[in-house]
Design a protein around this motif. Structure first.
Motif, PDB file in Angstrom:
ATOM      1  N   VAL A   1       1.264  13.402  -1.681  1.00 49.42           N
ATOM      2  CA  VAL A   1       1.143  12.584  -0.473  1.00 49.42           C
ATOM      3  C   VAL A   1       2.282  12.919   0.471  1.00 49.42           C
ATOM      4  O   VAL A   1       3.461  12.845   0.097  1.00 49.42           O
ATOM      5  CB  VAL A   1       1.162  11.077  -0.821  1.00 49.42           C
ATOM      6  CG1 VAL A   1       1.124  10.256   0.454  1.00 49.42           C
ATOM      7  CG2 VAL A   1       0.000  10.727  -1.726  1.00 49.42           C
ATOM      8  N   THR A   2       1.922  13.307   1.691  1.00 50.11           N
ATOM      9  CA  THR A   2       2.934  13.674   2.677  1.00 50.11           C
ATOM     10  C   THR A   2       3.354  12.467   3.487  1.00 50.11           C
ATOM     11  O   THR A   2       2.703  11.423   3.467  1.00 50.11           O
ATOM     12  CB  THR A   2       2.381  14.751   3.628  1.00 50.11           C
ATOM     13  OG1 THR A   2       1.279  14.180   4.350  1.00 50.11           O
ATOM     14  CG2 THR A   2       1.912  15.980   2.855  1.00 50.11           C
ATOM     15  N   ASN A   3       4.454  12.671   4.269  1.00 45.22           N
ATOM     16  CA  ASN A   3       4.953  11.595   5.142  1.00 45.22           C
ATOM     17  C   ASN A   3       3.931  11.243   6.218  1.00 45.22           C
ATOM     18  O   ASN A   3       3.800  10.072   6.604  1.00 45.22           O
ATOM     19  CB  ASN A   3       6.274  12.009   5.773  1.00 45.22           C
ATOM     20  CG  ASN A   3       7.393  12.069   4.761  1.00 45.22           C
ATOM     21  OD1 ASN A   3       7.353  11.360   3.749  1.00 45.22           O
ATOM     22  ND2 ASN A   3       8.407  12.902   5.000  1.00 45.22           N
TER      23      ASN A   3
ATOM     24  N   THR B   1       0.836  -1.210   0.000  1.00 42.96           N
ATOM     25  CA  THR B   1       0.000   0.000   0.000  1.00 42.96           C
ATOM     26  C   THR B   1       0.870   1.259   0.000  1.00 42.96           C
ATOM     27  O   THR B   1       0.633   2.212  -0.770  1.00 42.96           O
ATOM     28  CB  THR B   1      -0.927   0.001   1.227  1.00 42.96           C
ATOM     29  OG1 THR B   1      -1.721  -1.192   1.231  1.00 42.96           O
ATOM     30  CG2 THR B   1      -1.850   1.215   1.199  1.00 42.96           C
ATOM     31  N   LEU B   2       1.916   1.273   0.860  1.00 45.86           N
ATOM     32  CA  LEU B   2       2.815   2.434   0.934  1.00 45.86           C
ATOM     33  C   LEU B   2       3.600   2.592  -0.356  1.00 45.86           C
ATOM     34  O   LEU B   2       3.852   3.724  -0.818  1.00 45.86           O
ATOM     35  CB  LEU B   2       3.768   2.271   2.115  1.00 45.86           C
ATOM     36  CG  LEU B   2       3.131   2.385   3.522  1.00 45.86           C
ATOM     37  CD1 LEU B   2       4.163   2.096   4.602  1.00 45.86           C
ATOM     38  CD2 LEU B   2       2.529   3.777   3.727  1.00 45.86           C
ATOM     39  N   ALA B   3       3.972   1.466  -0.962  1.00 42.93           N
ATOM     40  CA  ALA B   3       4.735   1.527  -2.208  1.00 42.93           C
ATOM     41  C   ALA B   3       3.921   2.188  -3.313  1.00 42.93           C
ATOM     42  O   ALA B   3       4.441   3.006  -4.091  1.00 42.93           O
ATOM     43  CB  ALA B   3       5.160   0.128  -2.623  1.00 42.93           C
TER      44      ALA B   3
ATOM     45  N   LEU C   1       1.408   4.292  -2.842  1.00 40.51           N
ATOM     46  CA  LEU C   1       1.129   5.689  -2.473  1.00 40.51           C
ATOM     47  C   LEU C   1       2.318   6.612  -2.732  1.00 40.51           C
ATOM     48  O   LEU C   1       2.150   7.819  -2.914  1.00 40.51           O
ATOM     49  CB  LEU C   1       0.710   5.772  -1.002  1.00 40.51           C
ATOM     50  CG  LEU C   1      -0.704   5.279  -0.680  1.00 40.51           C
ATOM     51  CD1 LEU C   1      -0.962   5.324   0.822  1.00 40.51           C
ATOM     52  CD2 LEU C   1      -1.753   6.109  -1.417  1.00 40.51           C
ATOM     53  N   THR C   2       3.520   6.103  -2.692  1.00 43.00           N
ATOM     54  CA  THR C   2       4.704   6.943  -2.927  1.00 43.00           C
ATOM     55  C   THR C   2       4.742   7.492  -4.347  1.00 43.00           C
ATOM     56  O   THR C   2       5.421   8.490  -4.624  1.00 43.00           O
ATOM     57  CB  THR C   2       5.995   6.134  -2.656  1.00 43.00           C
ATOM     58  OG1 THR C   2       5.980   4.957  -3.464  1.00 43.00           O
ATOM     59  CG2 THR C   2       6.127   5.774  -1.189  1.00 43.00           C
ATOM     60  N   PHE C   3       4.012   6.829  -5.274  1.00 47.63           N
ATOM     61  CA  PHE C   3       3.979   7.303  -6.661  1.00 47.63           C
ATOM     62  C   PHE C   3       2.878   8.346  -6.889  1.00 47.63           C
ATOM     63  O   PHE C   3       2.735   8.866  -7.993  1.00 47.63           O
ATOM     64  CB  PHE C   3       3.773   6.126  -7.623  1.00 47.63           C
ATOM     65  CG  PHE C   3       4.938   5.182  -7.658  1.00 47.63           C
ATOM     66  CD1 PHE C   3       6.088   5.512  -8.375  1.00 47.63           C
ATOM     67  CD2 PHE C   3       4.894   3.980  -6.971  1.00 47.63           C
ATOM     68  CE1 PHE C   3       7.151   4.642  -8.409  1.00 47.63           C
ATOM     69  CE2 PHE C   3       5.973   3.112  -7.004  1.00 47.63           C
ATOM     70  CZ  PHE C   3       7.110   3.434  -7.714  1.00 47.63           C
TER      71      PHE C   3
ATOM     72  N   GLU D   1       1.225  11.925  -6.378  1.00 46.88           N
ATOM     73  CA  GLU D   1       1.696  13.285  -6.072  1.00 46.88           C
ATOM     74  C   GLU D   1       0.899  13.894  -4.918  1.00 46.88           C
ATOM     75  O   GLU D   1      -0.300  13.655  -4.771  1.00 46.88           O
ATOM     76  CB  GLU D   1       1.566  14.187  -7.302  1.00 46.88           C
ATOM     77  CG  GLU D   1       2.461  13.783  -8.475  1.00 46.88           C
ATOM     78  CD  GLU D   1       2.334  14.728  -9.643  1.00 46.88           C
ATOM     79  OE1 GLU D   1       1.578  15.720  -9.504  1.00 46.88           O
ATOM     80  OE2 GLU D   1       2.968  14.479 -10.679  1.00 46.88           O
TER      81      GLU D   1
ATOM     82  N   LEU E   1       1.385   9.022   4.697  1.00 42.97           N
ATOM     83  CA  LEU E   1       1.936   7.669   4.516  1.00 42.97           C
ATOM     84  C   LEU E   1       1.976   6.909   5.833  1.00 42.97           C
ATOM     85  O   LEU E   1       1.688   5.700   5.888  1.00 42.97           O
ATOM     86  CB  LEU E   1       3.340   7.754   3.915  1.00 42.97           C
ATOM     87  CG  LEU E   1       3.436   8.189   2.460  1.00 42.97           C
ATOM     88  CD1 LEU E   1       4.897   8.369   2.047  1.00 42.97           C
ATOM     89  CD2 LEU E   1       2.759   7.177   1.540  1.00 42.97           C
TER      90      LEU E   1
ATOM     91  N   GLY F   1      -0.113   3.610   6.447  1.00 41.70           N
ATOM     92  CA  GLY F   1       0.656   2.397   6.729  1.00 41.70           C
ATOM     93  C   GLY F   1       0.199   1.717   7.999  1.00 41.70           C
ATOM     94  O   GLY F   1      -0.007   0.493   8.042  1.00 41.70           O
TER      95      GLY F   1
END
Length: 344
Positions: free
Chosen positions: A30-32, A20-22, A24-26, A28, A35, A39
């Motif tokens: 999305v903040t830490n 899921t996190l992988a 979401l990193t793509f 635009e 995430l 997560g």
């Protein structure tokens, strides 16, 4: 390393959270913090959902299957067929269906084993019953052949004993043939309007000599005087009544009495044959209708009979759609009962 439900749920939750996190990193914007929240949320939700699915739907039902196997090993077949139908869980349905199937097969195996044991006992009994009169007659005849035939007194005595043994063998073979025909359905019942009271009185006359020798009284009790009409095969029902009354005379006490009762109700005639003899021990009651079964073998053989009478009675009454029952108390006597369809 054992794979417990919690360990499997932890691995799958970590994998789902990481995937899921992988993804979401793509995306635009999305903040830490987002995430982190996603997560943790996906991990917690995935963990409990997977744990529930594995623990309740798989592991718990598989453990029940092992318990079922243990039940089957100790032959504990206590399960309701309704519970199988009501279950929606496929694992539970599978478990219960396996249980019911195996229980049914085990009972069939037990029944086959019982029949095999019965067959062995029957063959042994037949061999023994046939051997006794054959050897007796053979011994008397060979004794005559070896020279005793010249003695007129011995010859007549031995020929009489040989004839008696062969008569017993003939009666045994006839009973075996009759029983076999009844069991296979070869004998067809010819149902007629039969007066059971008249048949009983005829049997009393035939057995009067035996009753007189034992000083035993024969009595017929009916609800109303006159004929007692039933639907029956006259020849076969006479065979039933003769066997039961003759047994009551043979095994009853000296100076006793045998009572045949014919009680009427709306649709049936209740027939009972009662003696006041020594009775039958409870452990023998369930087996007295088996072929060649005798409560006391030595005493029973002394009193004659082939040991097939009650088995024949049972099959004849079954063909009349009637069931014979027996009640007995030690030192009080024995009563055989059955019902026949009443006719006007």
């Amino acid at each position: 390393m054992s794979l417990s439900p919690r360990f499997i749920a932890l691995l799958l939750a970590c994998l789902i959270s990481a995937l899921t996190l992988a993804f979401l990193t793509f995306v635009e914007g999305v903040t830490n913090n987002m995430l982190f929240v996603v997560g943790v949320s996906s991990f917690v939700i995935s963990f409990f959902l997977v744990l529930y699915a594995i623990e309740l739907l798989v592991f718990r039902e598989v453990n029940k299957m092992y318990k079922t196997i243990r039940q089957l090993k100790i032959r504990d077949f206590t399960i309701s067929r309704k519970s199988v139908i009501k279950n929606n869980n496929p694992f539970k349905k599978l478990n219960d269906e396996i249980f019911v199937y195996v229980a049914k097969k085990q009972k069939e195996i037990d029944e086959l084993k019982r029949l095999e044991q019965f067959r062995r006992e029957f063959l042994a009994d037949v061999s023994h019953e046939l051997k006794t009169p054959i050897f007796a007659a053979q011994g008397f005849i060979h004794t005559l052949i070896d020279g005793a035939i010249d003695d007129e007194q011995v010859r007549d005595k031995f020929l009489s004993k040989a004839a008696k043994s062969l008569d017993g063998l003939d009666a045994l073979v006839k009973d075996l043939v009759a029983l076999s025909q009844l069991e296979t359905g070869e004998v067809k019942m010819n149902f007629e309007r039969v007066d059971l009271a008249h048949i009983t009185r005829e049997i009393f006359e035939q057995l009067e000599k035996i009753a007189h020798a034992k000083r035993t009284s024969l009595r017929l009790k009916t609800t109303y005087p006159g004929p007692v009409w039933v639907k029956a095969d006259p020849q076969r029902i006479m065979q039933v009544m003769t066997n039961l009354i003759e047994n009551a005379l043979k095994y009853g006490n000296e100076n006793g009495r045998v009572v045949v009762s014919l009680e009427e109700d709306k649709k049936h005639i209740l027939v009972s044959v009662r003696d006041d003899g020594p009775g039958i021990p409870p452990e023998h009651l369930s087996r007295i209708f088996e072929r060649f079964y005798r409560v006391e073998k030595s005493r029973s053989k002394d009193r004659g009979g082939t040991g097939l009478g009650l088995a024949i009675v049972k099959h004849i009454l079954n063909a009349h759609k009637a069931k014979v029952t027996v009640m007995s108390k030690i030192d009080k006597g024995t009563t055989f009962r059955f019902k026949l369809e009443r006719m006007e």
